[in-house]
Design a protein around this motif. Structure first.
Motif, PDB file in Angstrom:
ATOM      1  N   THR A 374      44.373  21.396  62.115  1.00  0.00           N
ATOM      2  CA  THR A 374      45.351  20.873  61.143  1.00  0.00           C
ATOM      3  C   THR A 374      44.745  20.729  59.758  1.00  0.00           C
ATOM      4  OG1 THR A 374      46.411  19.669  62.956  1.00  0.00           O
ATOM      5  CG2 THR A 374      46.959  18.997  60.719  1.00  0.00           C
ATOM      6  N   SER A 375      43.502  20.266  59.699  1.00  0.00           N
ATOM      7  CA  SER A 375      42.837  20.103  58.404  1.00  0.00           C
ATOM      8  C   SER A 375      42.583  21.446  57.737  1.00  0.00           C
ATOM      9  CB  SER A 375      41.518  19.350  58.595  1.00  0.00           C
ATOM     10  OG  SER A 375      41.732  18.073  59.164  1.00  0.00           O
ATOM     11  N   ASN A 378      45.893  22.691  56.335  1.00  0.00           N
ATOM     12  CA  ASN A 378      46.287  21.956  55.128  1.00  0.00           C
ATOM     13  C   ASN A 378      45.443  22.348  53.917  1.00  0.00           C
ATOM     14  OD1 ASN A 378      48.264  20.546  56.522  1.00  0.00           O
ATOM     15  ND2 ASN A 378      46.902  18.843  57.030  1.00  0.00           N
ATOM     16  N   LYS A 379      44.190  22.699  54.142  1.00  0.00           N
ATOM     17  CA  LYS A 379      43.315  23.009  53.004  1.00  0.00           C
ATOM     18  C   LYS A 379      43.523  24.420  52.484  1.00  0.00           C
ATOM     19  CE  LYS A 379      38.475  23.042  51.546  1.00  0.00           C
ATOM     20  NZ  LYS A 379      37.073  22.768  51.925  1.00  0.00           N
ATOM     21  N   ALA A 382      48.287  25.343  52.846  1.00  0.00           N
ATOM     22  CA  ALA A 382      49.269  24.520  52.136  1.00  0.00           C
ATOM     23  C   ALA A 382      49.353  24.835  50.647  1.00  0.00           C
ATOM     24  CB  ALA A 382      48.956  23.034  52.358  1.00  0.00           C
ATOM     25  N   ASP A 393      50.587  14.173  45.216  1.00  0.00           N
ATOM     26  CA  ASP A 393      50.408  15.524  45.751  1.00  0.00           C
ATOM     27  C   ASP A 393      49.007  16.049  45.497  1.00  0.00           C
ATOM     28  OD1 ASP A 393      53.067  15.342  46.463  1.00  0.00           O
ATOM     29  OD2 ASP A 393      53.768  16.320  44.612  1.00  0.00           O
ATOM     30  N   GLN A 396      46.704  14.365  47.936  1.00  0.00           N
ATOM     31  CA  GLN A 396      46.862  14.909  49.278  1.00  0.00           C
ATOM     32  C   GLN A 396      46.195  16.276  49.416  1.00  0.00           C
ATOM     33  OE1 GLN A 396      50.920  15.129  50.508  1.00  0.00           O
ATOM     34  NE2 GLN A 396      50.437  15.744  52.612  1.00  0.00           N
ATOM     35  N   ARG A 397      46.144  17.033  48.339  1.00  0.00           N
ATOM     36  CA  ARG A 397      45.562  18.374  48.419  1.00  0.00           C
ATOM     37  C   ARG A 397      44.044  18.344  48.325  1.00  0.00           C
ATOM     38  NH1 ARG A 397      47.640  23.326  44.761  1.00  0.00           N
ATOM     39  NH2 ARG A 397      49.378  23.023  46.209  1.00  0.00           N
ATOM     40  N   GLN A 400      41.717  15.428  50.844  1.00  0.00           N
ATOM     41  CA  GLN A 400      41.636  15.774  52.259  1.00  0.00           C
ATOM     42  C   GLN A 400      42.061  14.590  53.137  1.00  0.00           C
ATOM     43  OE1 GLN A 400      37.725  17.362  52.890  1.00  0.00           O
ATOM     44  NE2 GLN A 400      38.147  19.242  51.769  1.00  0.00           N
ATOM     45  N   ASP A 401      42.001  14.806  54.458  1.00  0.00           N
ATOM     46  CA  ASP A 401      42.510  13.820  55.405  1.00  0.00           C
ATOM     47  C   ASP A 401      41.456  12.760  55.703  1.00  0.00           C
ATOM     48  OD1 ASP A 401      44.854  15.302  55.576  1.00  0.00           O
ATOM     49  OD2 ASP A 401      44.081  16.527  57.236  1.00  0.00           O
ATOM     50  N   TYR A 451      36.031  18.650  55.969  1.00  0.00           N
ATOM     51  CA  TYR A 451      37.487  18.568  55.839  1.00  0.00           C
ATOM     52  C   TYR A 451      38.001  17.129  55.880  1.00  0.00           C
ATOM     53  CZ  TYR A 451      37.148  23.551  56.909  1.00  0.00           C
ATOM     54  OH  TYR A 451      36.814  24.882  56.897  1.00  0.00           O
TER      55      TYR A 451
END
Length: 659
Positions: A374-375, A378-379, A382, A393, A396-397, A400-401, A451
């Protein structure tokens, strides 16, 4: 140490004095290490202990509700699967297959399949010329494989001497090939045959056994396909209702296999939902530190996943008649627990339940890769589909998580407990658990370093919670090991009360008492050790724990002293006219450490701790040498200090003389 015990042992001068009027009160003080600033949830500090208790109570109730729902769904699926398996188990019963064969109307006339006449009976078509063949045609149980087979009546199936039926696996190759070849006419006559003196449910079960045997036979697989409704074509062989003869059995088989796969999928899905829901519930509880919040999440995830993974399969497939008999009659009919097929651990239990548990745990090896995947998505993907507009935003970009420890700890505990629980009977779980922890270590390392955000500085609460749970995993392993190793259906277990030295393996219907299982010659040491561990674990949670710990330390110290004394006596040279430092062959024999220490055998052993009395330093530290002022601080040569040191030395000498 608990607070109520801390008051007993704390010095009164260190306690907090409270003004209580005529009788002042004292409160014991406990000093704790302050948490790291990043570990504190500042917005939750305004919530009192009572408010957090109420929130934890609501969260606990909601967690129990989620566990009950997942438990009910999994239990229903396994119970339905077990009911489907009961029909297939009837096919492995010789009495049932004989009942199905004798219930056929062998005198029923058909206008097809006859060689020299216009009509012939079912017995003529299938070759069931006598009663013995009719009782074993078309279904006969193969006792070697415990599976029913469809065979044509033939004289080669009868013993030439006793005229008894021969087991299918004992037939000759020519005979087995001849009687296993079912023609289109024979199968058509069987699907249109009438059943006598049996209920409709028995007819349905007999048809299911016939279709299951046809599906398992490679030579009859085409006939089985022609007897089911495929949706795009009508079946060739139908029953009295016009439906495919094997359509019901095909639906049951598809449902049974789908439930086997679905049970694993449901367990994995509910485990993931448990991780997500517990995170929201833990934030609702308003803990004061991040470590406490993460510990709450880890415990809730572990409880839910362990219940779904390890315990549901155990209680659904277990068969305890005393539990079912104690329930009311209206509840007994629908109660799904303890109504399975296994009253004890046996070989078939490991084939069915053990395999499903093993597959479920193996699937968990893939779960640590889900957050990493998932990470990565997203990196790298996305940014291709979204344009940052707000500051949120951008965060979030590029930030990272978060790297959450609590779901990982809960999942690790679940796999650890599952492997320890059943590894006594399924040793490959040790390898599965090792692979899981290796995969989790490397995948979490990649996600943390590449990540994820910088995690907050937790304290040791979460790690200590994980370490404290390991002892209960070992205890669970010992208890289940006792029950698995004492299963008389698999291992010979001679009782310590019996005079015989060897005891055979009990049958499946034979049950042993609790004492006979655990108190046998092969398991008595294992049982005693398990009981000892249980007692120590229980005592550890009592208020007497500090006293027991002190007593245990004294026992260890006494044993070490006793061992040291015995070793010194054994190693001491027995001859008096011989050099104590040389052995019988003239080589040097070093004395034990304690004896050498007390006998001042060490070359650098000082005669006094006063540097002025040691020969190497006496000349340098002499007051007349003039070097004292340049070496020692001024306070050391101060007359007052010297007088105080002399008084201390005199007090020590007086104390030694008194002793």
């Amino acid at each position: 140490m608990p607070l109520f015990m801390l008051k007993w042992f704390q010095d009164p001068s260190l306690m907090m004095q409270l003004d209580g009027g005529a009788a002042p009160k004292q409160k014991a003080l406990r000093v704790l290490e302050a948490p790291e600033p990043t570990n504190i949830l500042w917005e939750n500090l305004e919530y009192t202990r009572f408010q957090r208790f109420c929130r934890r109570s609501l969260s606990f109730s909601f967690t129990i509700l989620i566990i009950i729902i997942s438990f009910a769904v999994i239990v229903w699926g396994k119970s339905f699967n077990e009911s489907l398996n009961n029909t297939s188990k009837q096919c492995a019963n010789a009495t049932f297959t004989e009942t199905c064969d004798l219930s056929l109307n062998w005198s029923q006339l058909f206008t097809f399949g006859c060689t020299s006449q216009t009509s012939c009976t079912l017995a003529d078509i299938w070759g069931a010329t006598n009663q013995t063949l009719r009782a074993n045609t078309p279904l006969q149980l193969d006792t070697a494989t415990m599976a029913a087979k469809i065979l044509v009546g033939s004289g080669c199936r009868l013993n030439s001497t006793t005229a008894d039926i021969i087991n299918p696996s004992s037939l000759s190759t020519e005979c087995s090939t001849a009687v296993s070849s079912i023609s289109d006419v024979q199968w058509r006559a069987l699907t249109n045959a009438q059943w006598l003196n049996v209920t409709s449910s028995t007819v349905s079960d007999c048809a299911t056994c016939l279709c299951a045997s046809a599906m398992a036979s490679s030579s009859m697989l085409s006939l089985w396909y022609s007897s089911i409704n495929l949706g795009f074509s009508s079946p060739k062989y139908t029953n009295a209702d016009g439906k495919g003869f094997c359509s019901e059995q095909a639906v049951q088989e598809l449902t049974r296999r789908g439930l086997q796969v679905g049970a694993i999928v449901v367990v994995v899905v509910f485990n993931k939902l448990m991780q997500i829901s517990t995170q929201y519930l833990a934030r609702f509880e308003r803990h004061h530190t991040v470590a406490q919040q993460e510990t709450s999440i880890a415990n809730a995830v572990f409880y839910g996943q362990f219940l779904n993974t390890a315990l549901v399969s155990l209680v659904v497939n277990a068969k305890f008649n005393f539990v079912k008999d104690s329930l009311p009659s209206d509840v007994r009919s629908w109660f799904p627990l303890f109504s399975g097929s296994y009253s004890d651990f046996e070989i078939s239990w490991f084939d069915v339940v053990g395999t499903q548990l093993l597959v479920t745990i193996i699937v968990n090896i893939v779960l640590p890769s889900v957050p990493l995947a998932t990470s990565i998505i997203n990196k790298w993907l996305a940014p291709c589909f979204s344009i940052p507009i707000l500051q949120r935003d951008l965060h979030q970009r590029y930030l990272q998580d978060e790297f959450l420890l609590s779901p990982r700890y809960g999942m690790l505990l679940n796999v650890l407990f599952c492997c320890y629980m059943y590894s006594a009977g399924i040793p490959i779980l040790y390898l599965v658990g090792t692979l899981f922890f290796l995969a989790a270590m490397y995948l979490d390392r990649i996600q943390l370093l590449r990540y994820s955000k910088n995690p907050p500085q937790f304290d040791e609460t979460l790690a200590l919670n994980f370490l404290s749970a390991l002892r209960y995993a070992v205890l669970l392993h010992l208890c289940f090991g006792c029950w698995i190793f004492s299963a008389t259906n698999m291992f010979p277990r001679p009782s310590i009360f019996s005079s015989s030295s060897i005891s055979g393996i009990s049958s499946q219907n034979q049950t042993s008492s609790f004492e006979d299982r655990l108190l046998n010659r092969m398991l008595i040491a294992y049982t005693c050790f398990t009981v000892l561990m249980i007692v120590l674990t229980v005592l550890e949670h009592t208020p007497a724990r500090p006293v027991l710990q002190l007593l245990w330390n004294n026992v260890i110290a006494f044993l070490l002293l006793l061992f040291n004394s015995i070793s010194s006596l054994i190693c001491r040279s027995p001859s008096s006219g011989q050099d104590p430092e040389k052995g019988e062959d003239g080589d040097r024999q070093d004395p034990p450490y304690l004896e050498a220490l007390l006998g001042r055998h060490f070359g650098n052993f000082p005669s006094s701790y006063n540097l002025k009395k040691i020969s190497e330093y006496e000349e340098v530290l002499n007051e007349d040498s003039g070097l004292v002022d340049s070496i020692l601080p001024a306070a050391w040569v101060d007359p007052k200090v010297q007088d105080a040191m002399k008084r201390l030395e005199q007090d020590k000498r007086d104390a030694v003389d008194t002793l």
